[in-house]
Design a protein around this motif. Structure first.
Motif, short mmCIF file in Angstrom:
data_model
loop_
_atom_site.label_atom_id
_atom_site.label_comp_id
_atom_site.label_asym_id
_atom_site.label_seq_id
_atom_site.Cartn_x
_atom_site.Cartn_y
_atom_site.Cartn_z
N ASP A 88 0.60 -1.19 0.14
CA ASP A 88 0.25 -0.09 0.00
C ASP A 88 0.94 1.39 -0.01
O ASP A 88 0.48 2.41 -1.05
N ILE A 89 2.11 1.46 0.95
CA ILE A 89 2.86 2.17 0.54
C ILE A 89 3.14 2.39 -0.83
O ILE A 89 3.48 3.42 -1.91
N GLY A 90 3.60 1.61 -1.35
CA GLY A 90 4.19 1.48 -2.96
C GLY A 90 2.63 2.38 -3.71
O GLY A 90 3.30 2.86 -4.35
N LYS A 91 0.80 1.70 -3.28
CA LYS A 91 0.23 2.72 -4.14
C LYS A 91 0.82 3.79 -4.32
O LYS A 91 0.36 4.83 -4.78
N ALA A 92 0.65 4.66 -2.66
CA ALA A 92 0.91 6.34 -2.51
C ALA A 92 1.67 6.26 -2.82
O ALA A 92 1.66 7.33 -2.72
N ILE A 93 2.98 5.68 -3.37
CA ILE A 93 4.70 6.16 -3.47
C ILE A 93 3.88 6.61 -5.13
O ILE A 93 4.19 8.30 -5.54
N ALA A 94 2.97 6.42 -5.87
CA ALA A 94 2.88 6.04 -7.18
C ALA A 94 1.69 7.14 -7.99
O ALA A 94 1.95 8.06 -8.29
N ALA A 102 8.25 12.96 -11.35
CA ALA A 102 9.43 11.86 -11.26
C ALA A 102 9.35 10.53 -11.99
O ALA A 102 8.36 9.55 -12.22
N LEU A 103 10.46 10.74 -12.93
CA LEU A 103 10.11 9.16 -14.16
C LEU A 103 11.35 8.03 -13.75
O LEU A 103 10.94 6.92 -14.77
N ASN A 104 12.23 8.62 -12.86
CA ASN A 104 13.02 7.18 -12.71
C ASN A 104 13.74 7.15 -10.75
O ASN A 104 14.77 7.69 -10.66
N PRO A 105 13.01 6.91 -10.08
CA PRO A 105 13.14 7.24 -8.88
C PRO A 105 13.87 6.10 -8.40
O PRO A 105 14.31 5.27 -8.58
N LEU A 106 14.60 6.84 -6.59
CA LEU A 106 15.27 5.59 -5.65
C LEU A 106 14.06 5.24 -4.94
O LEU A 106 13.82 6.56 -4.35
N CYS A 134 3.72 -0.66 -9.20
CA CYS A 134 3.27 -1.63 -10.18
C CYS A 134 1.77 -1.77 -10.57
O CYS A 134 0.91 -0.87 -11.73
N GLN A 135 1.15 -1.42 -9.54
CA GLN A 135 -0.78 -1.86 -9.09
C GLN A 135 -0.92 -1.06 -10.03
O GLN A 135 -1.86 -0.47 -10.47
N GLN A 136 -0.16 0.41 -8.82
CA GLN A 136 -1.08 1.56 -8.69
C GLN A 136 -1.11 2.14 -10.70
O GLN A 136 -1.56 3.10 -11.17
N LEU A 137 0.47 2.56 -10.89
CA LEU A 137 0.53 2.81 -11.80
C LEU A 137 -0.15 2.64 -13.55
O LEU A 137 -0.19 2.86 -14.69
N GLU A 153 2.11 6.40 -18.68
CA GLU A 153 2.53 5.46 -17.77
C GLU A 153 4.09 5.61 -17.84
O GLU A 153 4.74 5.35 -18.11
N PRO A 154 4.25 7.06 -17.27
CA PRO A 154 5.73 7.37 -17.49
C PRO A 154 6.99 7.14 -16.99
O PRO A 154 7.95 7.37 -17.12
N VAL A 155 6.37 6.65 -15.66
CA VAL A 155 7.85 6.03 -14.64
C VAL A 155 8.34 5.12 -15.60
O VAL A 155 7.45 3.69 -15.96
N GLN A 156 9.56 5.32 -15.87
CA GLN A 156 10.85 4.52 -16.59
C GLN A 156 11.69 3.01 -15.87
O GLN A 156 11.49 2.43 -15.97
#
Length: 530
Positions: A88-94, A102-106, A134-137, A153-156
């Motif tokens: 869920d944190i990943g979804k919130a970040i997305a 941000a296209l190439n985050p760390l 990835c689920q969110q994006l 879907e801009p995040v690379q």
């Protein structure tokens, strides 16, 4: 197929130009990875009290990208916390990435060492953050085809600090498998009618170790898949809706040690048939192919990871349950491939019908296979959703119970944000579908919705066992065959929103983690020793 590629990051330098944003997930405002970040967090918190409570973006010249999104992990040690906190944190970040360019985050995960040492359920926490992103994006296939895919879907890429190259290789395969599953499940009923579903599978597995066989001969289906054919009858007047049986086969290198048989319900649209869905309940029924989509997704992971010693045979019933003059109707008696006379109780119980003959064919193959396990995957019953909410329901025969099939899947899914619940099939379920006359051998269903039927998600597994002939291979037989039914009706789409919710690719991660990753880890360890 574009999606954010996971990248293993072993060391971090402020001069890093590969990443345009640093994302720090932490339990406190004290950073061990970036000591220079601590005073920044404390300073920003003086005028922005959200720091440490919700994600906050701030400048950070000493971090890659020159800026930092600090994301608090929240509580992790309550009785009911699990790794889905990180998904869920990943979804919130997305959601944030879409707005901050941000296209190439760390991504850096900072958990207290004591927490990591004592809570094994978080061993794949960072991987789950990535999968949640990835689920969110993900955007639907139709949207990606109609619009510029790079715009929606801009995040690379996503840098994952601390993972090895082998970790991200497996993670990429898992996400690619889940993405295929979402595409097949979530695409509208004309684009992904049976023929389109079959073509998508052919394109996906072209020139790979997964062999594809498409059965499109209607007379062959009438003879070899009579229950499936009955469901498909009303669709035959429309050529683009004609049914397909899609067989996928993978045979790993070396001696085969285990064989998996995966049957997938692929109802590309479910009108309910003669028992027509009314009152708005037809909307969203293009997702009734979620079980078939999951099966294809698992095969995609197999294709990419190439596990040794494993044979996988999958068969997908891609059928449209249409309404028409030649629709099958309740009271019909249809003899299955296994020779079992099935009395139709309700035409909206079509999923178990199309799986019947698929499982019967698998039963014949399994008797000649090494260490076989059989599975059926389906968005089968609303009762499973009522009983378990967003959790996949697993039901086994006794041979599968003795091999701990469900328990192993549940434990694996618990680590990968793909949770399941075990549901026992009991004598009442077999009693429920007993014949009422000598004219038939088994009743497919009652004529009430599963949600208003006692044990509405368990008795269909009893039906499938009998109608496919698998009951002849129970624990007391000379050749027991472990069989598990996987009902993803409650877990296949987000928030049980069948028309608009994103497909979740439920059961794919759990099965990949149960049956594929252990073989990859074993092979990698053996190769490293030599």
């Amino acid at each position: 197929m574009a999606f954010p590629l996971p990248i293993a990051v072993k060391a971090i330098q402020a001069s890093d130009t590969q990443h345009d944003l640093s994302i720090i997930i932490g339990q406190s405002l004290s950073s061990k990875v970036f000591p220079a970040l601590t005073p920044i967090l404390l300073d920003v918190k003086q005028y922005d009290p959200r720091v440490g409570i919700e994600p906050v973006l701030m400048p950070a010249d000493t971090l890659p990208g020159g800026r930092c999104l600090f994301v608090p992990s929240g509580e992790l040690d309550r009785d009911y916390d699990d790794v889905r906190r990180f998904f869920d944190i990943g979804k919130a970040i997305a959601k944030q990435l879409v707005h901050i360019d941000a296209l190439n985050p760390l991504v850096v995960l900072e958990l207290d060492e004591e927490n990591l040492l004592h809570d094994a359920q978080y061993r794949y926490a960072l991987e789950n953050v990535y999968l949640g992103m990835c689920q969110q994006l993900w955007q639907p296939l139709e949207a990606r085809q109609a619009l510029n895919e790079d715009d929606i879907e801009p995040v690379q890429s996503v840098g994952l600090y601390g993972l090895k190259d082998s970790d991200v290789m497996m993670l990429r395969a898992m996400e690619e498998a889940k993405r295929l599953t979402r595409d097949l499940c979530g695409t509208e009923p004309e684009r992904m009618a049976p023929i389109g579903f079959a073509s998508y599978c052919q394109d996906t597995f072209a020139d790979s170790q997964v062999k594809v066989e498409i059965i499109d001969d209607i007379e062959a289906m009438r003879a070899e898949y009579p229950c499936l054919y009955a469901v498909a009858r009303a669709s035959l007047d429309v050529s683009r809706h004609h049914p397909r049986v899609i067989n996928l086969t993978y045979e790993g290198e070396g001696p085969i040690e285990q064989t998996l048989f995966l049957a997938g319900k692929g109802i590309t649209y479910d009108t309910g048939g003669a028992d027509l869905k009314v009152g708005g309940h037809m909307a969203g029924m293009s997702r009734d192919k979620g079980g078939a989509a999951a099966v294809a997704g698992i095969l995609k992971a197999v294709q990419l990871l190439k596990p040794k010693g494993l044979r996988v045979y999958a068969s997908i019933a891609a059928v449209r349950n249409s309404i028409g003059a030649d629709a099958y109707v309740p009271d019909e008696i249809i003899t299955s491939h296994a020779g079992i006379r099935v009395r139709v109780g309700n035409t909206d119980a079509e999923g178990r019908m199309v799986l019947t003959d698929i499982l019967s064919h698998m039963r014949e193959q399994a008797q000649m296979s090494v260490s076989p396990q059989l599975f059926s995957f389906a968005t089968l019953t609303g009762h499973a959703a009522v009983a378990f909410g967003p959790y996949t329901a697993l039901m086994e025969n006794k041979p599968a119970l003795l091999e701990n099939v469900s328990q192993n899947i549940i434990e694996a899914g618990h680590l990968w944000s793909d949770p399941s619940e075990q549901s026992l099939v009991r004598r009442e379920d077999y009693d429920f579908i007993k014949p009422r006359t000598k004219a038939d051998d088994v009743l497919s269903s009652n004529n009430a919705p599963s949600v208003s039927t006692v044990r509405g998600h368990q008795f269909p597994m009893a039906y499938l066992s009998i109608a496919s002939g698998l009951d002849k291979h129970d624990a007391r037989s000379h050749l027991p065959l472990p069989y598990t039914h996987v009902d993803i009706a409650g877990s296949a789409v987000e928030n049980l929103d069948w028309q608009h919710g994103k497909p979740t690719a439920a059961s794919v991660s759990a099965f990949v983690a149960s049956y594929i990753l252990p073989r990859i880890h074993t092979s990698s360890s053996a190769e490293n020793e030599h």
